[in-house]
Design an enzyme around this catalytic site. Structure first.
Site, PDB file in Angstrom:
ATOM      1  N   GLY A  11       0.840  -1.202   0.000  1.00 29.48           N
ATOM      2  CA  GLY A  11       0.000   0.000   0.000  1.00 29.48           C
ATOM      3  C   GLY A  11       0.867   1.241   0.000  1.00 29.48           C
ATOM      4  O   GLY A  11       0.544   2.268   0.600  1.00 29.48           O
ATOM      5  N   GLY A  14      -0.375   4.804  -0.782  1.00 33.31           N
ATOM      6  CA  GLY A  14      -1.530   5.285  -0.027  1.00 33.31           C
ATOM      7  C   GLY A  14      -1.150   6.369   0.964  1.00 33.31           C
ATOM      8  O   GLY A  14       0.016   6.764   1.073  1.00 33.31           O
ATOM      9  N   GLY A  17       1.337   5.101   3.595  1.00 37.58           N
ATOM     10  CA  GLY A  17       2.605   4.865   2.906  1.00 37.58           C
ATOM     11  C   GLY A  17       3.348   6.164   2.634  1.00 37.58           C
ATOM     12  O   GLY A  17       4.557   6.269   2.853  1.00 37.58           O
ATOM     13  N   ASN A 107     -10.159  -9.034   3.223  1.00 39.96           N
ATOM     14  CA  ASN A 107      -8.781  -8.887   3.688  1.00 39.96           C
ATOM     15  C   ASN A 107      -8.108 -10.233   3.897  1.00 39.96           C
ATOM     16  O   ASN A 107      -6.898 -10.356   3.716  1.00 39.96           O
ATOM     17  CB  ASN A 107      -8.739  -8.037   4.953  1.00 39.96           C
ATOM     18  CG  ASN A 107      -8.791  -6.561   4.616  1.00 39.96           C
ATOM     19  OD1 ASN A 107      -7.923  -6.056   3.919  1.00 39.96           O
ATOM     20  ND2 ASN A 107      -9.819  -5.872   5.061  1.00 39.96           N
ATOM     21  N   ASN A 133      -6.017  -2.741   8.577  1.00 39.93           N
ATOM     22  CA  ASN A 133      -7.067  -3.269   9.459  1.00 39.93           C
ATOM     23  C   ASN A 133      -7.953  -4.306   8.773  1.00 39.93           C
ATOM     24  O   ASN A 133      -8.101  -4.266   7.571  1.00 39.93           O
ATOM     25  CB  ASN A 133      -7.929  -2.108   9.962  1.00 39.93           C
ATOM     26  CG  ASN A 133      -7.167  -1.313  10.998  1.00 39.93           C
ATOM     27  OD1 ASN A 133      -6.486  -1.887  11.831  1.00 39.93           O
ATOM     28  ND2 ASN A 133      -7.270   0.003  10.943  1.00 39.93           N
ATOM     29  N   HIS A 189      -6.741  -4.181  18.016  1.00 42.55           N
ATOM     30  CA  HIS A 189      -6.684  -2.794  17.534  1.00 42.55           C
ATOM     31  C   HIS A 189      -8.065  -2.451  16.981  1.00 42.55           C
ATOM     32  O   HIS A 189      -8.339  -2.557  15.786  1.00 42.55           O
ATOM     33  CB  HIS A 189      -5.611  -2.616  16.459  1.00 42.55           C
ATOM     34  CG  HIS A 189      -5.657  -1.259  15.827  1.00 42.55           C
ATOM     35  ND1 HIS A 189      -5.467  -0.105  16.553  1.00 42.55           N
ATOM     36  CD2 HIS A 189      -5.915  -0.861  14.560  1.00 42.55           C
ATOM     37  CE1 HIS A 189      -5.609   0.939  15.747  1.00 42.55           C
ATOM     38  NE2 HIS A 189      -5.879   0.506  14.540  1.00 42.55           N
TER      39      HIS A 189
END
Length: 328
Positions: A11, A14, A17, A107, A133, A189
């Site tokens: 990523g 992004g 990033g 994911n 996440n 988290h």
């Protein structure tokens, strides 16, 4: 000059990033004497690859003395080849009308593939931090998909929750954040995580004694830390990126270079401590030295804390059961 360390970031183009790469290349994560080679993974669509190219051009234009090379790719096996550190930032965000379980499954596909690629081509002692996440469950999926790597190589980021809790305590006490030690964040988290200052000190003095206000703890502190991400989205219109990148740097820096005896929070596979089933990736207090982390053991858990720990564990178990059929 030291030999370069290979760092993969997924990523990479992004928001997180972009907030992360320049700091890694300047030496903030692995030390001001440690050259790095950045191996950057992005989605294969034209827009993502063009954005990645632009970020790499900017990295070139910084002329960082420690940036010894870069690779940009859409192939995980190229990005993870011979890497020492992996920051798995890229994940599928939750779209409108998307159920949490759908997000988990989307994911799971990504992190199954990335775990398998790490298993195949990364260094055997690679240090993996999952930022994307749901971080704990994504880390669990990657770990389970990499049977030839030590489970201790896989961690999830709870450092953002830890840092958020530190700053709330600092504001409450009117004391510098740097003097606060022995804070713990337990669990997932997610908004269920449990920030726990029962053992924490500020300049050596007990924070629990200084605050001594259970109503503030349960009614203000815990929910403020738990819902901070949502509050930032509401205020900024975008999710927290710079603070997440900062937490990732803190996490990896302490893991690689050591925490100097200080407690930090990492999401790590449980060894059965504190009644958390073995293998569940859970936020625990750890100390780090020589590239290894050690759980802080035998802390007393009172009834109030147990209730929160049970709640965050139940959420993690539910997430895990939602993806277990994909892991054989």
């Amino acid at each position: 000059m030291k030999a370069p360390v290979r760092v993969a970031v997924t990523g990479a183009a992004g928001q997180i990033g972009y907030a992360l790469l320049f700091r890694i290349a300047s030496g903030e994560m692995l030390g001001k004497d440690q050259p790095v080679i950045l191996q950057l993974l992005e989605l294969s669509n034209e827009k993502a690859q063009a954005a990645l190219k632009g970020v790499m051009m900017e990295l070139e234009d910084c002329a960082f003395p420690l940036l010894a090379g870069m690779v940009g790719t859409d192939d995980a096996e190229v990005a993870f080849k011979d890497i020492d550190v992996a920051l798995l930032v890229g994940a599928r965000p939750r779209g409108p009308g998307m159920e949490r379980k759908d997000l988990l499954l989307e994911n799971a596909k990504i992190f199954t593939a990335q775990g398998a690629a790490l298993n195949k081509v990364a260094k055997r002692d690679v240090k993996v931090l999952v930022v994307g996440n749901p971080a704990n469950t994504n880390a669990y999926i990657a770990m389970e998909s990499a049977p030839d790597l030590n489970p201790k190589n896989f961690t999830a980021m709870l450092r953002l929750d830890h840092n958020r809790a530190l700053s709330q305590l600092s504001l409450k006490l009117g004391k510098p954040v740097g003097g606060i030690e022995k804070l713990v964040v337990w669990g997932n988290h997610s908004p269920t995580m449990y920030p726990d200052y029962r053992f924490a000190t500020s300049d050596g003095a007990s924070i629990g004694d200084a605050i001594n206000d259970q109503e503030w703890n349960a009614g203000t502190f815990i929910p403020t830390v738990g819902k901070r991400g949502a509050a930032i989205i509401e205020a900024r219109g975008l999710s927290s990126a710079a603070s997440a990148a900062n937490a990732a740097i803190d996490h990896v820096r302490d893991w690689v270079l050591g925490s100097n005896g200080k407690w930090v929070t990492m999401g790590v596979p449980s060894d059965g401590s504190y009644g958390i089933p073995e293998g569940v990736i859970f936020g625990f207090p750890v100390t780090t030295e020589n590239g290894q982390y050690t759980l802080v053991k035998d802390l007393p858990i009172d009834d109030f804390s147990q209730k929160y720990i049970d709640k965050t564990l139940a959420e993690l178990e539910e997430e895990r059961s939602g993806v277990s059929h994909l892991l054989g």
